[in-house]
Design a protein around this motif. Structure first.
Motif, PDB file in Angstrom:
ATOM      1  N   GLN A  35       0.829  -1.204   0.000  1.00 26.69           N
ATOM      2  CA  GLN A  35       0.000   0.000   0.000  1.00 26.69           C
ATOM      3  C   GLN A  35       0.866   1.259   0.000  1.00 26.69           C
ATOM      4  O   GLN A  35       0.620   2.204  -0.765  1.00 26.69           O
ATOM      5  N   LYS A  36       1.871   1.274   0.860  1.00 28.47           N
ATOM      6  CA  LYS A  36       2.753   2.438   0.946  1.00 28.47           C
ATOM      7  C   LYS A  36       3.494   2.665  -0.368  1.00 28.47           C
ATOM      8  O   LYS A  36       3.641   3.801  -0.825  1.00 28.47           O
ATOM      9  N   ASP A  37       3.953   1.566  -0.978  1.00 27.15           N
ATOM     10  CA  ASP A  37       4.656   1.683  -2.257  1.00 27.15           C
ATOM     11  C   ASP A  37       3.724   2.222  -3.337  1.00 27.15           C
ATOM     12  O   ASP A  37       4.110   3.095  -4.129  1.00 27.15           O
ATOM     13  N   TYR A  38       2.485   1.719  -3.375  1.00 24.11           N
ATOM     14  CA  TYR A  38       1.532   2.153  -4.395  1.00 24.11           C
ATOM     15  C   TYR A  38       1.190   3.639  -4.255  1.00 24.11           C
ATOM     16  O   TYR A  38       1.063   4.348  -5.256  1.00 24.11           O
ATOM     17  N   VAL A  39       1.036   4.091  -3.036  1.00 30.85           N
ATOM     18  CA  VAL A  39       0.758   5.512  -2.811  1.00 30.85           C
ATOM     19  C   VAL A  39       1.941   6.350  -3.310  1.00 30.85           C
ATOM     20  O   VAL A  39       1.766   7.412  -3.916  1.00 30.85           O
ATOM     21  N   LYS A  40       3.144   5.846  -3.072  1.00 28.69           N
ATOM     22  CA  LYS A  40       4.357   6.545  -3.540  1.00 28.69           C
ATOM     23  C   LYS A  40       4.394   6.568  -5.073  1.00 28.69           C
ATOM     24  O   LYS A  40       4.670   7.602  -5.680  1.00 28.69           O
ATOM     25  N   TYR A  41       4.095   5.433  -5.699  1.00 27.07           N
ATOM     26  CA  TYR A  41       4.120   5.358  -7.162  1.00 27.07           C
ATOM     27  C   TYR A  41       3.035   6.235  -7.791  1.00 27.07           C
ATOM     28  O   TYR A  41       3.204   6.750  -8.900  1.00 27.07           O
ATOM     29  N   SER A  42       1.920   6.393  -7.088  1.00 22.26           N
ATOM     30  CA  SER A  42       0.792   7.150  -7.650  1.00 22.26           C
ATOM     31  C   SER A  42       1.170   8.604  -7.946  1.00 22.26           C
ATOM     32  O   SER A  42       0.586   9.231  -8.831  1.00 22.26           O
ATOM     33  N   LYS A  43       2.155   9.143  -7.236  1.00 19.57           N
ATOM     34  CA  LYS A  43       2.530  10.545  -7.424  1.00 19.57           C
ATOM     35  C   LYS A  43       3.043  10.805  -8.835  1.00 19.57           C
ATOM     36  O   LYS A  43       2.632  11.760  -9.496  1.00 19.57           O
ATOM     37  N   LYS A  44       3.955   9.953  -9.316  1.00 22.72           N
ATOM     38  CA  LYS A  44       4.484  10.132 -10.670  1.00 22.72           C
ATOM     39  C   LYS A  44       3.435   9.760 -11.721  1.00 22.72           C
ATOM     40  O   LYS A  44       3.377  10.369 -12.793  1.00 22.72           O
ATOM     41  N   ILE A  45       2.612   8.760 -11.417  1.00 19.80           N
ATOM     42  CA  ILE A  45       1.543   8.363 -12.347  1.00 19.80           C
ATOM     43  C   ILE A  45       0.568   9.518 -12.547  1.00 19.80           C
ATOM     44  O   ILE A  45       0.183   9.845 -13.678  1.00 19.80           O
ATOM     45  N   LEU A  46       0.181  10.167 -11.459  1.00 21.54           N
ATOM     46  CA  LEU A  46      -0.763  11.281 -11.547  1.00 21.54           C
ATOM     47  C   LEU A  46      -0.144  12.494 -12.230  1.00 21.54           C
ATOM     48  O   LEU A  46      -0.820  13.228 -12.949  1.00 21.54           O
ATOM     49  N   ALA A  47       1.147  12.692 -11.999  1.00 20.21           N
ATOM     50  CA  ALA A  47       1.827  13.818 -12.652  1.00 20.21           C
ATOM     51  C   ALA A  47       1.846  13.632 -14.165  1.00 20.21           C
ATOM     52  O   ALA A  47       1.762  14.603 -14.921  1.00 20.21           O
ATOM     53  N   ALA A  48       1.936  12.382 -14.609  1.00 24.68           N
ATOM     54  CA  ALA A  48       2.014  12.102 -16.040  1.00 24.68           C
ATOM     55  C   ALA A  48       0.646  11.927 -16.692  1.00 24.68           C
ATOM     56  O   ALA A  48       0.404  12.411 -17.800  1.00 24.68           O
ATOM     57  N   PHE A  49      -0.267  11.217 -15.982  1.00 22.55           N
ATOM     58  CA  PHE A  49      -1.541  10.841 -16.600  1.00 22.55           C
ATOM     59  C   PHE A  49      -2.785  11.431 -15.931  1.00 22.55           C
ATOM     60  O   PHE A  49      -3.882  11.309 -16.469  1.00 22.55           O
ATOM     61  N   GLY A  50      -2.614  12.045 -14.774  1.00 20.42           N
ATOM     62  CA  GLY A  50      -3.756  12.479 -13.960  1.00 20.42           C
ATOM     63  C   GLY A  50      -4.918  13.108 -14.690  1.00 20.42           C
ATOM     64  O   GLY A  50      -6.059  12.632 -14.588  1.00 20.42           O
ATOM     65  N   PRO A  51      -4.734  14.166 -15.482  1.00 21.23           N
ATOM     66  CA  PRO A  51      -5.861  14.853 -16.130  1.00 21.23           C
ATOM     67  C   PRO A  51      -6.428  14.108 -17.343  1.00 21.23           C
ATOM     68  O   PRO A  51      -7.506  14.449 -17.826  1.00 21.23           O
ATOM     69  N   MET A  52      -5.706  13.076 -17.832  1.00 21.39           N
ATOM     70  CA  MET A  52      -6.163  12.378 -19.041  1.00 21.39           C
ATOM     71  C   MET A  52      -7.432  11.572 -18.784  1.00 21.39           C
ATOM     72  O   MET A  52      -7.643  11.078 -17.681  1.00 21.39           O
ATOM     73  N   GLN A  53      -8.271  11.456 -19.801  1.00 21.42           N
ATOM     74  CA  GLN A  53      -9.422  10.567 -19.734  1.00 21.42           C
ATOM     75  C   GLN A  53      -8.906   9.136 -19.608  1.00 21.42           C
ATOM     76  O   GLN A  53      -7.999   8.725 -20.337  1.00 21.42           O
ATOM     77  N   SER A  54      -9.465   8.389 -18.693  1.00 20.29           N
ATOM     78  CA  SER A  54      -8.952   7.047 -18.416  1.00 20.29           C
ATOM     79  C   SER A  54      -8.956   6.141 -19.642  1.00 20.29           C
ATOM     80  O   SER A  54      -8.066   5.307 -19.807  1.00 20.29           O
ATOM     81  N   ASP A  55      -9.945   6.298 -20.532  1.00 18.72           N
ATOM     82  CA  ASP A  55     -10.016   5.460 -21.736  1.00 18.72           C
ATOM     83  C   ASP A  55      -9.193   6.021 -22.898  1.00 18.72           C
ATOM     84  O   ASP A  55      -9.153   5.421 -23.977  1.00 18.72           O
ATOM     85  N   LYS A  56      -8.571   7.168 -22.692  1.00 14.79           N
ATOM     86  CA  LYS A  56      -7.739   7.764 -23.732  1.00 14.79           C
ATOM     87  C   LYS A  56      -6.270   7.342 -23.601  1.00 14.79           C
ATOM     88  O   LYS A  56      -5.473   7.550 -24.515  1.00 14.79           O
ATOM     89  N   VAL A  57      -5.908   6.772 -22.451  1.00 15.44           N
ATOM     90  CA  VAL A  57      -4.526   6.329 -22.243  1.00 15.44           C
ATOM     91  C   VAL A  57      -4.280   5.087 -23.099  1.00 15.44           C
ATOM     92  O   VAL A  57      -5.032   4.122 -23.037  1.00 15.44           O
ATOM     93  N   GLN A  58      -3.232   5.110 -23.887  1.00 18.10           N
ATOM     94  CA  GLN A  58      -2.909   4.018 -24.796  1.00 18.10           C
ATOM     95  C   GLN A  58      -1.561   3.394 -24.427  1.00 18.10           C
ATOM     96  O   GLN A  58      -0.755   4.013 -23.717  1.00 18.10           O
ATOM     97  N   PRO A  59      -1.304   2.171 -24.913  1.00 25.51           N
ATOM     98  CA  PRO A  59      -0.009   1.536 -24.643  1.00 25.51           C
ATOM     99  C   PRO A  59       1.183   2.407 -25.012  1.00 25.51           C
ATOM    100  O   PRO A  59       2.201   2.398 -24.316  1.00 25.51           O
ATOM    101  N   LYS A  60       1.058   3.188 -26.088  1.00 28.40           N
ATOM    102  CA  LYS A  60       2.174   4.047 -26.499  1.00 28.40           C
ATOM    103  C   LYS A  60       2.469   5.117 -25.453  1.00 28.40           C
ATOM    104  O   LYS A  60       3.626   5.524 -25.274  1.00 28.40           O
TER     105      LYS A  60
END
Length: 301
Positions: free
Chosen positions: A51-76
């Motif tokens: 849980q602690k690791d996931y919360v830590k990882y979420s910071k960079k994930i949100l910085a990169a993808f946060g505002p994007m529509q969830s279904d708009k994120v692609q493998p690329k």
């Protein structure tokens, strides 16, 4: 919900309807998805360290993808994120991708997204750590360490236990048969049997903390447990001092002591697995790091 006035034309009604649908969809962001996953029962069932690791990882994930529509994120997009993060740390890139994939998998099963953009995205190759701590290296750091680190080293090595499980050890876990440890990472419950050296380490730790009543085996001056960061400072101080005194590289981590314990444990791979609490024998191969002595053609005769 009222879309518009009763006097509105059919085209105006449809226009307003489409606007509301678009507005509703705009809330289906990665940020919302991550927040819902972290608030979910599935997340709460994970090990505390995970849980602690996931919360830590979420910071960079949100910085990169946060505002994007969830279904708009692609493998690329995931690949691009990993390539950028992987320039400094391929392992951390893999861990962040694993968290994002776990989030999308949870959302997909609940109909929140149409697919998982992490599927098919290749991880960076990870080389398993193979550093074996020799007895003289262990002793070099042990000799310069403070009482807390000395006790922690012995408990970690003898019990083949992770640092987090040792640093937060409760006195209530000291049983007649041995030390009860529920592994924070796997949830495995074990009682590590007493031996003279393990008893001596625990007795030493308790004697050092006798001035203040506390529920922890390893404690600070006020009786509270050590934060991992605080303990790590003490560990680094001992290693640096040992390097200066011995002129040895001593390039091993505290976690390598668990691997030393598994490597030094006399028994089959299955016996090592049972004693260490790992889920599979393949995991043991990562921790069993001592170079084996095998017979030659002439020594076998």
């Amino acid at each position: 919900m009222r879309l518009c006035d009763l006097s509105a034309t059919k085209s105006m009604v449809w226009q307003e309807y489409e606007k509301q649908i678009e507005l509703s969809n705009s809330n289906n962001t990665v940020s919302k998805l991550v927040r819902e996953f972290i608030d979910s029962a599935d997340f709460c069932e994970l090990a505390m360290n995970t849980q602690k690791d996931y919360v830590k990882y979420s910071k960079k994930i949100l910085a990169a993808f946060g505002p994007m529509q969830s279904d708009k994120v692609q493998p690329k997009h995931v690949r691009q994120f990993m390539d950028i993060l992987g320039q400094k740390s391929p392992v951390q890139a893999n861990r962040h991708k694993a968290f994002l994939s776990r989030t999308y998998r949870w959302a997909f099963e609940r109909g929140k997204v149409a697919s998982n953009p992490c599927t098919g995205v290749k991880q960076f190759k990870e080389t398993p750590r193979d550093r074996y701590v020799e007895d003289y290296e262990y002793q070099a750091v042990f000799n310069t360490a403070c009482a807390v680190v000395k006790a922690a080293m012995e408990i970690s090595y003898l019990c083949m236990a992770r640092k987090a499980d040792v640093v937060k050890l409760h006195k209530s876990q000291l049983l007649e048969q041995g030390i009860y440890i529920k592994q924070g990472k796997t949830g495995k419950k074990q009682i590590k049997e007493w031996g003279p050296r393990l008893r001596a380490a625990v007795t030493f730790a308790k004697a050092e903390s006798a001035r203040v009543e506390s529920m922890y085996v390893l404690q600070q001056k006020n009786g509270s447990p050590f934060a991992l960061a605080s303990f790590d400072q003490r560990w680094r101080k001992a290693v640096i001092k040992a390097r200066l005194e011995t002129e040895l590289p001593l390039d091993f981590t505290f976690h390598d002591l668990k691997a030393k314990g598994i490597s030094d444990f006399e028994g089959t791979t299955a016996e090592k697995q049972r004693a260490s609490g790992h889920k599979s024998e393949s995991q043991i191969s990562i921790y069993d790091r001592k170079v084996q002595v095998v017979p030659t053609v002439e020594s076998k005769k």
